[in-house]
Design a protein around this motif. Sequence first.
Motif, short mmCIF file in Angstrom:
data_model
loop_
_atom_site.label_atom_id
_atom_site.label_comp_id
_atom_site.label_asym_id
_atom_site.label_seq_id
_atom_site.Cartn_x
_atom_site.Cartn_y
_atom_site.Cartn_z
N LEU A 1 -33.28 -21.23 15.82
CA LEU A 1 -32.67 -20.29 17.01
C LEU A 1 -32.19 -21.16 18.03
O LEU A 1 -31.11 -20.91 18.56
N ALA A 2 -33.07 -22.36 18.31
CA ALA A 2 -32.45 -22.93 19.58
C ALA A 2 -31.26 -23.83 19.16
O ALA A 2 -30.48 -24.25 20.02
N ARG A 3 -31.20 -24.03 17.82
CA ARG A 3 -30.17 -24.82 17.44
C ARG A 3 -28.68 -24.19 17.66
O ARG A 3 -27.68 -24.75 18.00
N ARG A 4 -28.69 -22.90 18.07
CA ARG A 4 -27.67 -22.26 18.46
C ARG A 4 -27.20 -22.52 19.75
O ARG A 4 -26.07 -22.23 20.27
N PHE A 5 -28.08 -23.12 20.61
CA PHE A 5 -27.93 -23.21 22.06
C PHE A 5 -27.67 -24.94 22.26
O PHE A 5 -27.39 -25.38 23.39
N THR A 6 -28.12 -25.47 21.23
CA THR A 6 -28.11 -27.14 21.43
C THR A 6 -28.27 -27.78 20.35
O THR A 6 -28.89 -27.33 19.42
N TRP B 1 -28.93 -30.68 19.98
CA TRP B 1 -29.81 -31.85 20.14
C TRP B 1 -31.09 -31.67 19.59
O TRP B 1 -31.76 -30.72 19.74
N PRO B 2 -31.66 -32.51 18.47
CA PRO B 2 -32.75 -32.26 17.76
C PRO B 2 -33.90 -32.28 18.62
O PRO B 2 -34.79 -31.67 18.35
N ALA C 1 -38.27 -26.53 21.22
CA ALA C 1 -38.50 -25.15 21.01
C ALA C 1 -39.35 -24.67 19.85
O ALA C 1 -40.13 -23.86 20.20
N GLY C 2 -39.07 -25.34 18.83
CA GLY C 2 -40.21 -25.08 17.76
C GLY C 2 -41.58 -25.29 18.15
O GLY C 2 -42.44 -24.57 17.75
N ALA D 1 -34.73 -25.94 28.35
CA ALA D 1 -35.17 -26.78 29.33
C ALA D 1 -35.19 -28.22 29.10
O ALA D 1 -34.49 -29.02 29.82
N VAL D 2 -35.31 -28.54 27.77
CA VAL D 2 -35.04 -29.88 27.44
C VAL D 2 -33.62 -30.44 27.37
O VAL D 2 -33.38 -31.37 27.91
N THR D 3 -33.02 -29.51 27.01
CA THR D 3 -31.37 -29.81 26.79
C THR D 3 -30.97 -29.86 28.29
O THR D 3 -30.23 -31.12 28.70
#
Lengths: 1043, 473
Positions: free
Chosen positions: A483-488, A490-491, A497-498, A720-722
């Motif tokens: 899901l987070a990959r939709r927004f960033t 960056w692994p 997020a995971g 936040a990390v991104t």
Amino acid sequence: MSSEHPTADGAALLAPTGPVEPVPVPPPVVAVVVTHDPGPWLEETLSSLTASDYPSLAIFVLDAGSAEDPTPRVAAVAPHAFVRRLSENVGFAAAANEALDSVEGATFLLLCHDDVMVEPSAIRVLVEEAYRSNAGIVGPKLVGYDNPEVLLEVGLLVDRFGVPFSGVEPGELDQEQHDTVRDVFYVSSAAMLVRADLFNELGGFDPATSPDGEDLDLCWRALLVGARVMVAPDARVRHRATVGSRAERNGRDATAVRRRARHRVRSVLKSYSLLNLAWIVPLALVFSIGEAIVYLVSARPAHARAALGAWWWNFRHIPDVVRARRAVQATRTVADSDVRLLQLHGSAQLRRITAGHGSAEDAIRSLGETSRNVVGAARSGMRQPLTVGVLVFLFLVIIGSRSFITKTVPAIGSFLPWPGVGGLTRAYGDAWRPVGLGSAAPAPPAFAAMAGLGAVLLGATSMARTLMIVAALPVGAWGAARLARRFTPWPVATFAAGAAYAVNPVARNDLGTGRLGPLVLYALAPFIVSSLIGLAGPQRDRRMFVRSMLRAAVLVAVVTAFLPVALAFPLLVAASFVLAAPLAGGARVAMRTMAAALAACVGAVVLLVPWSLSQLATPDASAWGMVLHLHLGLSDVLRFHTGPAGAGWAGWGLLAAAALALLVATGERAMWAARAWMLALFGFAAVWVPSRFATGTRVPPPEAALVLAAIGLSLAVGIAVTAFSHDLRTFHFGWRQLASVVGAVGLALPLLGFLADTTHGSWRAPSGDWGQTLSWTSDQSSGDSRLLIVGDPRALPGDPLVARGIGYVTFDNAVVDARSLWRPAPGPTKLIGAQLVLAGRDRTNRIGHLLAPMGVRYIALVDGPAPGQRSMAAPPGLHDTLDAQLDLRRLRTDGSYGLYENTAWLPIRANVPADPSSLRSTDAVGAGLAADFAGARPLTGAPAVPGAALLSTAYDARWHASAGGRALPHLRTFGWANGWAVTAPARVRLHFAGQLARDVQLLVQLLVWAALVAVWWRTRRRRAGRTTVVVAPEPELAEPVLT
Amino acid sequence: MTSALPAERTRRFPIVLFVAVALIAAIVLDTTGSGRASTTGTARPFASVAASIPPADARSSAWYCAAGSAAPGGNGDETVFVTNVASHIVRADVIVMGDANTTVPRRVDVPGLTRVAVHVADVVATPNPGVVVESIGGPVVVEHEIRNGVSIAMGPCARQAASTWYLPAGTTVKGAQQWLSLFDPFPDDAIVDVTFLTDTGPQAPQALQGLVVPRHTKVNVSVHDNVPRQGIVAAQVHTRIGRVVAEQSLFFDGSNGRFGMTLASGAPATAVDWYLPAGVVVGGTDSLVVANPGDSQATVVVDVVLDGEAKLTPQSVPVPDHSVVSIDLMSRVPANTGFWVRAHSDKPVVAAQSVFTATASATVTASPVLSRRWAFASARSSVPSTDVIVAANPAPRPVTLRVDAILSGATPPIIGDQSVSIPPGARALVNLSERNVPAGAGVLVTTDEPVAVERVDSNPQTMSAALGIPGAS
């Protein structure tokens, strides 16, 4: 060499004529080219042979029944070649065997197809190697015809079952990496140099193994007579591979697949000694069965049939096999143990299948190369911290679940044991559900899902249950990362997020308290949110939109099947986005999300028809999985501390880490951070607000509602990390940088709780369960009965009802399994609660009599989720209440729970010698007090005495009883149950007449799912790229760009 | 480099503000209210007393009569009085349990507001009966009368079995027989431990540890054989498994100057407040017996409230742990002055009254509860006697007292003007004999404030006293 010119008919004996000068000449080689309706490349093949630098080469073309005489074509290119035409297409092997009779004096035979191009030095190199190594058969390096830089084969190995291996990957470029002269098991018949005497000794090819098996068979037999089979990579031959089309080679041709399997099995049966066959054959059969299953699961039925059909075919041809075997065994001089040195261990087929390479013969890959590649990839992956992190997480999940895996999952809460596939199927398909006092409501589709999962695992429903429970945590974490990959892209951010989702105590609380529905929601919720976000974006491809819509509907349907109230989950997600719109913008996205959510919900309802419709029609909140709210303080809610799992004060860390997104993110990231936080606030509010303002109301299980918050925080952490990476540098050094440090520490803190919980081995779930402890009460020798378990609702297995704080649940014949889950509207089952309340309020001392019409024989009063646990004390006074009942016999226990036997118990199916009219009552609660059950006995196959036949289930006019072929008058007994007047001794049969309607419902559902599959299939054409929200740093974008 | 663009700052602020406000508001609301979910569960009223009036809407209720006999020659020929306090007919099953194999029911239909007497020996002749009276469809109150020669003792049966019983007022002096009746009315055996607090210290006879009381059986424990020659013997019954009903009866043969027979129900729980409304003895002794089963000393303030204007200073009496003391009430009471007693302890104790005259004896377990409603299954004893209802008002306000007979389907008032006012701290006596209340009547006492009510039956040969059966108003 004969000086004869090629002739169109007859055989040409290639025998020397006249005396031969004893001059040193290279050993004569006859290139035997077998052709049938050759393509335009025949000339090239022959030209390459004529261009060979080997001086003693003769060309012998064997035409196997071509429609057009190839002699002129041969003559045009190789005027000195010899041609022999066969009258029919006897196959490559039989045709090549003609050389046995047609060729004399040759030292070597170069057997080859008509679509090869031999390099000028190839034959020389092969001959040289044959002499150097004293080899009987030597093969060249085969490369692509049109792409000679691509390797095809460089000799092959086999496993013990004859499945071939090559050291070459499909498309591998020739960089001389396989250029080692070595012993191999066999070489391809596309081009192989065979000693003529060996060929004679072996009798040539076995025509029964042609095509696609003659080379393996020949070489195997050669090995058995002591010959060496080698590959000389310096000899290059280009091969077009038209013998057997490319489709065949790729395994798409079912006939070719079948053929290869048969021929391989034939070679195995011929070549092994009898002693070795005794264990090889059974083992090979087992592997074939496994291979077939894997093929079936991966939707390749032709391969599955081939795997098993090969054995049957050989069995049908056993006399021929035996004959051939005798011939082989008669000439062998080498033991199998020597030949085994050239074989690989294990089953190459299964390994290749699981590695996704399909049929063995079409994508041949060396196991060694595969392993080397896998290890290499793992090594390179291992050098990446994220991969290490994922592996560590998976390891921790396994460690934390070790008791579940090595022992069993305890039957607490809704983690009840699954019956077999048949039991689940019957539970789903039967018209009557014996849950509580029974109901004709449709069974939940979750049973079908469970049966399906069990069937996939070959009936191992226990393993399926464990898998579903244990896999939920990693699946959810993966979903959150996805899901987070939709927004960033960056692994690190997606990993964060995971991780934030994984260490959230929500899932661990589900595992510790046995909440299956919320656990399934936890696992699939990120995918649902992701689908909704994807659907909310601009759609460029209608097919993909339809598929995405179907996917969302299926996901919601699956979750709803396990947790009915989860049907509202997509709407809550969308509502949070709508509420966030005034603050963060993106109203259009929010509205589209709402539309998508509505559509997904409607779709889910349709997919779950008719169960979904019956659910929507019931006003009973408990049937939706809603629970009476227990008090949870705000602090507990915000730290997700709703059960045994948690991180104490460290649980605030997740909030701190998620808060960073609000403080640091800019542009689109800030907007999505707002949405994420709104999602989190929704989740918190759904748990805390009822606890604070509406105590005593039924609400979704806290662990389910908090999934919203968990996803929101997880998403916020990823953003936040991104933002930490992209946005922070746009700010001056200040509090934001410090906040970032706090956020980073905050993300690590909940990990402490996660690590602590892994040490338990079962996520703090108790080790025992009531089902096991009370299973002995299932004695049916005196008739069917019900076990009533009473106590704190949270401590009870299954789906308990609640009456004034007293939880209660019944199990027919003390069978505590998953069939009692997802109960329908309680109906008369509520009477049991009313009776318990009656006793608790000092309104009766004969609760046994009150419960007698319900068939309750045993009552267990528990103070915890498992024996020996007193963590959830029964409501105050309940122990005293049951102790004070005159018709309950207290049984001995270990002291951690009370167990009573109802001395007034009546079997579920009973025959009572009483006037049936006396059993009618308008007082459903107290009917048992006034009823006379003297002389009651179970309704069995023996003739019933005149009186009444009673069935302790909710009254339904579709229940019928007959005796002596006559229908008995149906009565509503005790105000809620089924009874019939028995006027004469006769055997009474009971049956429920609603099965036809249920079958129709099942058919409707099947059609709905079939339609879904059909639509899915029709839209499968191409797979668009993932929709990804590219959150550009430019702040002027008002909407996320979905690419 | 500048910080975030103004547009970003503007966009971020409302979001952060909203989240912050939401959390702060939640914190404030969470700390100001409990919001605790109420788990009703089950709560039995009057759980600290052995007997209570069943709720009016009870589907069924049960009474357990432990003491008594139903065989010729047995100590205490027993008669059970069943009084229907509802206005409709109630079915009552009088079940006599002799032992596990002897369970004989007798069904009795009790008309509304009527008393029915059942002679237990008429149901089944068994020397050791335990009697269960079950009512279906309405509330009844049950008392039993034990007769031993000319001596009669009458008192309420118990409406609950318990795992603990206290019976403080016992004695095994010469000439006294103290019997403990343990009755298990349930279908499973009970195992009990019987211990005693005496004036010389606690005693736990080995033979009475792990004593099995079989199902549907009554066991009579001869305390005088196990704890002989003790001036005060307070019995304690604790069950290891199951529940029992406990009653105590005392028989005096006069060799120690004491005559008569007593009957006292047990107290299922300790309490800090105890009430004894009927203190009037002419030519005898009246003692308050306080047993402290706890692990620390209790200090009991004994307040003897005299009839009339005279006042006595409350007396503070220390009761050591695991001990029993007897407080002579008569030593401070002027002659021929009635009184009532309230005892308040700083630790949970059990209190009872022990009365001896020249010809009769009585023991009464005090009441730990006050109620606005009290019932007696029988207004009068079966022998000619003076029967008095005594109501004590511990409240600081006057209480209006109403006493009605339960007789033949009606509740005629016993007191002519239908109510009496009891001043604060005072008590009222209603002489049922003088008011010609029939022997076959029950009595219903209602007040507008919680009081304690006792009945005393006496004649020159016998005396009986018992607290009433409290009920919810």
